[in-house]
Design a protein around this motif. Structure first.
Motif, short mmCIF file in Angstrom:
data_model
loop_
_atom_site.label_atom_id
_atom_site.label_comp_id
_atom_site.label_asym_id
_atom_site.label_seq_id
_atom_site.Cartn_x
_atom_site.Cartn_y
_atom_site.Cartn_z
N GLU A 35 2.15 -1.74 -9.24
CA GLU A 35 1.13 -2.20 -8.29
C GLU A 35 0.03 -1.14 -8.12
O GLU A 35 -1.13 -1.48 -7.91
N LEU A 36 0.40 0.11 -8.22
CA LEU A 36 -0.61 1.18 -8.17
C LEU A 36 -1.55 1.11 -9.36
O LEU A 36 -2.77 1.26 -9.22
N LEU A 37 -1.00 0.84 -10.54
CA LEU A 37 -1.79 0.84 -11.77
C LEU A 37 -2.51 -0.48 -12.01
O LEU A 37 -3.52 -0.52 -12.71
N ASN A 38 -2.00 -1.56 -11.44
CA ASN A 38 -2.52 -2.90 -11.70
C ASN A 38 -3.52 -3.30 -10.61
O ASN A 38 -3.23 -3.21 -9.43
N GLU A 39 -4.65 -3.79 -11.02
CA GLU A 39 -5.69 -4.19 -10.06
C GLU A 39 -5.23 -5.34 -9.16
O GLU A 39 -5.57 -5.41 -8.00
N ILE A 75 5.43 6.97 -0.36
CA ILE A 75 4.14 7.64 -0.58
C ILE A 75 3.04 6.68 -0.16
O ILE A 75 2.95 5.55 -0.66
N ALA A 76 2.21 7.12 0.77
CA ALA A 76 1.12 6.29 1.29
C ALA A 76 0.00 6.21 0.25
O ALA A 76 -0.94 7.01 0.26
N VAL A 77 0.10 5.24 -0.63
CA VAL A 77 -0.84 5.11 -1.74
C VAL A 77 -2.27 4.93 -1.25
O VAL A 77 -3.23 5.45 -1.84
N ASP A 132 0.84 -1.20 0.00
CA ASP A 132 0.00 0.00 0.00
C ASP A 132 0.88 1.25 0.00
O ASP A 132 0.43 2.34 0.34
N THR A 133 2.15 1.07 -0.40
CA THR A 133 3.11 2.16 -0.45
C THR A 133 3.84 2.14 -1.79
O THR A 133 4.18 1.07 -2.30
#
Length: 221
Positions: free
Chosen positions: A86-90, A108-110, A49-50
């Motif tokens: 990981e941010l862009l991929n479900e 960065i705390a996504v 989650d980061t």
């Protein structure tokens, strides 16, 4: 991992202008993290989650295949993003990333700003450029493995992977990464020692002629 507090956050943001990559103020979602050598930034198969922006240091990216074999994919050098896929991929299940030197990252705390990130045209454009550069680098590495002798490729790799003048990567891992036989790798390492480019020690191979190593590496840069 150690969270660095105080004025260092401001120092690193000023030194590495990550603010330019976002249309909103990213600082409330950011921390400075210190990873010692050998620490895992991401463990393979985790659900991070980061997202990190590496500002100092370097790391290795691994993947485990279905047959259980582990492969080194690439070396990661600062400055660069980690966790952007990981941010862009479900699915968001990450590959393993382990430091090979003392490494400092802006985290960065996504989970706190995901929607802002995914709606930020400036950030997404920067990520597209970054991913394009990564793809180009992978293609270049594949081409280099086909057309350059091991002496040049190993010299470049030693410069990339060494820490404080010491190279000590696993031979089997590097054979696969460079696409060479174990015997050929040992032969070239011995050749470098005979030419006084490297010196074999208990800690690994110490670089004693960085200039000559750089000349060999420069052939493919």
């Amino acid at each position: 991992m150690q969270i660095i507090t105080g004025d260092l956050l401001t120092h690193y943001i000023e030194q590495y202008p990550i603010d330019d990559y976002f249309s909103f103020d990213i600082r409330p979602y950011m921390k400075v993290c210190l990873f010692e050598k050998g620490e895992w930034i991401f463990k393979e198969g985790s659900y991070p989650d980061t997202m990190y922006y590496m500002v100092e240091g370097k790391a290795k990216l691994y993947v485990t295949h279905k047959n259980g074999k582990v492969s080194l994919i690439e070396y990661i050098e600062a400055p660069c993003f980690m966790g952007e896929i990981e941010l862009l991929n479900e699915a968001r299940y990450t590959k393993g990333i382990q430091t090979v030197a003392r490494t400092i990252c802006l985290s960065i705390a996504v989970h706190e700003c995901r929607e802002k990130l995914l709606a930020d045209a400036i950030f997404l454009r920067r990520i597209c450029v970054f991913l394009g550069e990564k793809a180009t680098a992978v293609t270049a590495k594949y081409t280099q493995n086909q057309v350059y002798p091991l002496e040049n490729r190993l010299a470049a790799f030693i410069q990339l992977s060494s820490d404080q003048g010491i190279y000590k990567e696993k031979h089997t891992e590097i054979c696969e990464y460079l696409g060479v036989s174990y015997r050929h790798l040992l032969y070239v390492l011995a050749q470098f020692c005979e030419e006084n480019i490297l010196e074999k020690t208990k800690k690994g191979y110490r670089i004693i002629n960085d200039k000559r190593l750089g000349e060999l590496a420069q052939e493919i840069l």
